[in-house]
Design a protein around this motif. Sequence first.
Motif, short mmCIF file in Angstrom:
data_model
loop_
_atom_site.label_atom_id
_atom_site.label_comp_id
_atom_site.label_asym_id
_atom_site.label_seq_id
_atom_site.Cartn_x
_atom_site.Cartn_y
_atom_site.Cartn_z
N ASN A 19 -9.91 -5.49 -4.90
CA ASN A 19 -8.42 -5.62 -4.90
C ASN A 19 -7.63 -4.34 -4.67
OD1 ASN A 19 -8.57 -8.14 -5.38
ND2 ASN A 19 -9.04 -8.09 -7.70
N ALA A 20 -8.25 -3.14 -5.36
CA ALA A 20 -7.57 -1.87 -4.90
C ALA A 20 -7.64 -1.54 -3.30
CB ALA A 20 -8.14 -0.75 -5.81
N TYR A 21 -8.55 -1.81 -2.65
CA TYR A 21 -8.67 -1.54 -1.49
C TYR A 21 -7.76 -2.56 -0.65
CZ TYR A 21 -9.84 -1.37 3.61
OH TYR A 21 -9.62 -1.42 4.95
N GLU A 22 -7.58 -3.93 -0.94
CA GLU A 22 -6.68 -4.73 -0.35
C GLU A 22 -5.13 -4.14 -0.53
OE1 GLU A 22 -7.47 -8.43 -1.94
OE2 GLU A 22 -9.38 -8.69 -0.67
N ASP A 23 -4.92 -3.89 -1.79
CA ASP A 23 -3.62 -3.40 -2.11
C ASP A 23 -3.45 -2.05 -1.33
OD1 ASP A 23 -3.24 -5.44 -3.96
OD2 ASP A 23 -3.70 -4.06 -5.71
N LEU A 24 -4.17 -1.18 -1.25
CA LEU A 24 -4.16 0.15 -0.32
C LEU A 24 -3.92 -0.16 1.14
CD1 LEU A 24 -4.08 3.19 -0.71
CD2 LEU A 24 -6.67 2.99 -0.38
N GLN A 25 -4.64 -1.14 1.51
CA GLN A 25 -4.42 -1.57 2.90
C GLN A 25 -3.05 -2.22 3.22
OE1 GLN A 25 -7.72 -3.80 4.86
NE2 GLN A 25 -6.45 -4.19 6.69
N LEU A 26 -2.66 -2.89 2.28
CA LEU A 26 -1.28 -3.44 2.56
C LEU A 26 -0.06 -2.71 2.49
CD1 LEU A 26 -1.62 -6.59 0.06
CD2 LEU A 26 -1.37 -6.53 2.71
N MET A 27 -0.38 -1.59 1.56
CA MET A 27 0.55 -0.40 1.46
C MET A 27 0.56 0.62 2.69
SD MET A 27 0.20 1.00 -2.30
CE MET A 27 1.48 2.31 -2.11
N LEU A 28 -0.56 0.66 3.25
CA LEU A 28 -0.70 1.76 4.38
C LEU A 28 -0.40 1.12 5.69
CD1 LEU A 28 -3.76 3.81 2.97
CD2 LEU A 28 -1.32 4.29 3.07
N GLN A 29 -0.81 -0.13 5.77
CA GLN A 29 -1.02 -0.81 7.24
C GLN A 29 0.40 -0.72 8.00
OE1 GLN A 29 -3.05 -4.58 7.23
NE2 GLN A 29 -3.22 -4.62 9.51
N PRO A 30 1.51 -1.11 7.57
CA PRO A 30 2.62 -1.12 8.28
C PRO A 30 2.98 0.34 8.73
CG PRO A 30 3.05 -1.90 6.24
CD PRO A 30 1.82 -1.57 6.21
N ALA A 31 2.83 1.47 8.18
CA ALA A 31 3.11 2.89 8.74
C ALA A 31 1.97 3.00 9.76
CB ALA A 31 3.18 3.86 7.60
N ILE A 32 0.86 2.54 9.75
CA ILE A 32 -0.27 2.93 10.70
C ILE A 32 0.22 2.27 12.10
CG2 ILE A 32 -2.61 2.91 11.36
CD1 ILE A 32 -2.32 4.92 9.22
N ARG A 33 0.62 1.04 11.68
CA ARG A 33 0.87 0.37 13.02
C ARG A 33 2.04 0.53 13.72
NH1 ARG A 33 0.56 -4.81 10.83
NH2 ARG A 33 -1.28 -5.19 12.04
N ARG A 34 3.01 1.01 12.82
CA ARG A 34 4.21 1.64 13.74
C ARG A 34 3.80 2.90 14.44
NH1 ARG A 34 6.50 0.40 8.65
NH2 ARG A 34 6.38 2.58 7.98
N PHE A 35 2.83 3.79 13.86
CA PHE A 35 2.57 4.87 14.53
C PHE A 35 1.77 4.57 15.80
CE2 PHE A 35 -0.90 8.13 14.97
CZ PHE A 35 -0.24 9.23 14.87
N VAL A 36 1.08 3.68 15.78
CA VAL A 36 0.19 3.45 16.87
C VAL A 36 1.01 2.62 17.99
CG1 VAL A 36 -1.84 1.69 17.81
CG2 VAL A 36 -2.18 3.14 15.60
#
Length: 75
Positions: A19-36
């Motif tokens: 669950n911590a990994y899923e929460d972390l991915q949900l937090m970080l994914q939008p910024a990584i997606r914008r960067f890419v």
Amino acid sequence: MTEQLEQTLLIDAQQGDVNAYEDLQLMLQPAIRRFVQRMLSDPMLADDIVQEVFIKFYQNITKIDPPEKMKPYLY
């Protein structure tokens, strides 16, 4: 606050908390997606790359130490 929360989630995920990994991915994914997406003109290719980033992140999550090195690892 957000950075501290990210580090706490990383530590929990390193200890096997899915669950911590899923929460972390949900937090970080939008910024990584914008960067890419800024580098590419193909949104589908950007999504594929982001998916690969998080697969590698999950596979190597226990190797990220100290937690402050998480974002340089992702980017």
